[in-house]
Design a protein around this motif. Structure first.
Motif, mmCIF file in Angstrom:
data_model
loop_
_atom_site.group_PDB
_atom_site.id
_atom_site.type_symbol
_atom_site.label_atom_id
_atom_site.label_comp_id
_atom_site.label_asym_id
_atom_site.label_seq_id
_atom_site.Cartn_x
_atom_site.Cartn_y
_atom_site.Cartn_z
ATOM 1 N N ARG A 21 0.818 -1.211 0.000
ATOM 2 C CA ARG A 21 0.000 0.000 0.000
ATOM 3 C C ARG A 21 0.853 1.264 0.000
ATOM 4 N N THR A 22 1.901 1.219 -0.803
ATOM 5 C CA THR A 22 2.804 2.366 -0.873
ATOM 6 C C THR A 22 2.150 3.568 -1.550
ATOM 7 N N GLU A 27 13.432 -4.891 5.301
ATOM 8 C CA GLU A 27 13.816 -5.997 4.437
ATOM 9 C C GLU A 27 13.509 -5.699 2.972
ATOM 10 N N THR A 28 12.427 -4.972 2.726
ATOM 11 C CA THR A 28 12.011 -4.699 1.352
ATOM 12 C C THR A 28 12.815 -3.570 0.730
ATOM 13 N N TRP A 29 13.054 -2.504 1.485
ATOM 14 C CA TRP A 29 13.717 -1.329 0.910
ATOM 15 C C TRP A 29 15.131 -1.086 1.437
ATOM 16 N N GLY A 30 15.522 -1.794 2.482
ATOM 17 C CA GLY A 30 16.886 -1.682 2.972
ATOM 18 C C GLY A 30 17.077 -0.694 4.098
ATOM 19 N N LYS A 61 12.169 5.746 -2.198
ATOM 20 C CA LYS A 61 11.892 4.838 -3.310
ATOM 21 C C LYS A 61 10.506 4.213 -3.230
ATOM 22 N N GLY A 62 10.098 3.835 -2.021
ATOM 23 C CA GLY A 62 8.812 3.172 -1.870
ATOM 24 C C GLY A 62 7.630 4.107 -1.992
ATOM 25 N N LEU A 63 7.721 5.258 -1.330
ATOM 26 C CA LEU A 63 6.595 6.195 -1.297
ATOM 27 C C LEU A 63 6.789 7.403 -2.202
#
Length: 276
Positions: A143-144, A244-247, A255-257
């Motif tokens: 749900r980013t 874990e997903t984005w580091g 990067k995610g949002l």
């Protein structure tokens, strides 16, 4: 019987806390500390359960807050069960479902109406808590777009804001936690605010068939408890999934949002004391 997680001392009734009749789990997150020594400004960000049962007196109080935007994270299944939010004058109401209305509908129907044997099979042996932790992780990972939209809106003009879902615990709890993380609030403070949803006067009122929570057999209450508790392990699972997903937290926002350092600074200016 499984113990409910402890409630921080700050979660008890506070002097001046509004006594809302039809809205549960309402609070101002103002006062929470950031890593750089600032605090969230009072009157900038609120959280609660749904507003569908707000009384006229509740609505008058909410009107008095000068809200710009209400973010409602419920889905259509929630709306069908609880109804739409009460309308507030001049307040923008944004519905951003954080769960698919079809996803888990059968499960929640079983929670509300299933026989004891069904509950044991679906929720026993740690299954209920594992399901909750997995849901938190799924929301963070998938749900980013919704969370990015909320943060961009608040950085622009959508403050004061109120975030809510059905109980004000999970979807709203995660969205508030992400917002607080974006402005640099300490993790321990984010967790303490999240755990306030366990306070008896804030907890979601569980109903099964025609039974109130007080009428539920002990075993049923124990089986359902992980679904309606705020547990530190759930929030920790969400933060683990984020990293874990984005580091890193910074990469998650950038990067995610799509919410880079300049936007985060703008959000800090909106939400923190001493920022404007």
């Amino acid at each position: 019987m499984t113990q409910t997680p402890p409630i921080p001392q700050s979660a008890q009734d506070q002097p001046g806390e509004p006594a809302l009749t039809g809205v549960r789990n309402f609070r101002d997150v103002g006062g929470l500390p950031t890593a750089d020594g600032r605090r969230v400004r009072s009157g900038a960000l609120y959280r609660s359960g749904h507003l569908a049962s707000a009384t006229p007196e509740d609505a008058a109080f909410l009107d008095s807050l000068g809200l710009h935007t209400i973010f409602d994270f419920r889905n259509s299944a929630d709306m069908a069960l609880e109804g739409p939010d009460v309308a507030l004058r001049g307040v923008r109401q944004v519905n951003l479902p954080l769960t698919d209305p079809a996803h888990g509908a059968e499960f929640w129907q079983m929670v509300r109406n299933g026989e004891l044997a069904e509950l044991r099979a679906a929720l026993g042996d740690g299954q209920a808590a594992a399901r909750m932790a997995a849901t938190y992780q799924e929301i963070v990972r998938t749900r980013t777009a919704e969370h990015g939209r909320v943060l961009h809106a608040m950085a622009e003009d959508s403050v004061p804001a109120l975030m809510h879902c059905a109980a004000g615990k999970d979807r709203a709890g995660l969205s508030v936690a992400i917002t607080l993380l974006a402005v640099g609030v300490e993790r321990d403070a984010i967790e303490a605010d999240y755990l306030q949803s366990n306070a008896p006067h804030r907890r979601y009122l569980v109903r099964r068939r025609d039974q109130s929570e007080a009428q539920l057999p002990d075993e049923v209450r124990e089986l359902l408890s992980p679904l309606f508790d705020a547990r530190a392990e759930y929030l920790a699972a969400a933060f683990t999934a984020l990293e874990e997903t984005w580091g890193s937290v910074d990469a998650y926002f950038t990067k995610g949002l799509g919410f880079g350092p300049d936007r985060r600074e703008r959000l800090r200016a909106r939400l923190l004391d001493g920022s404007l």
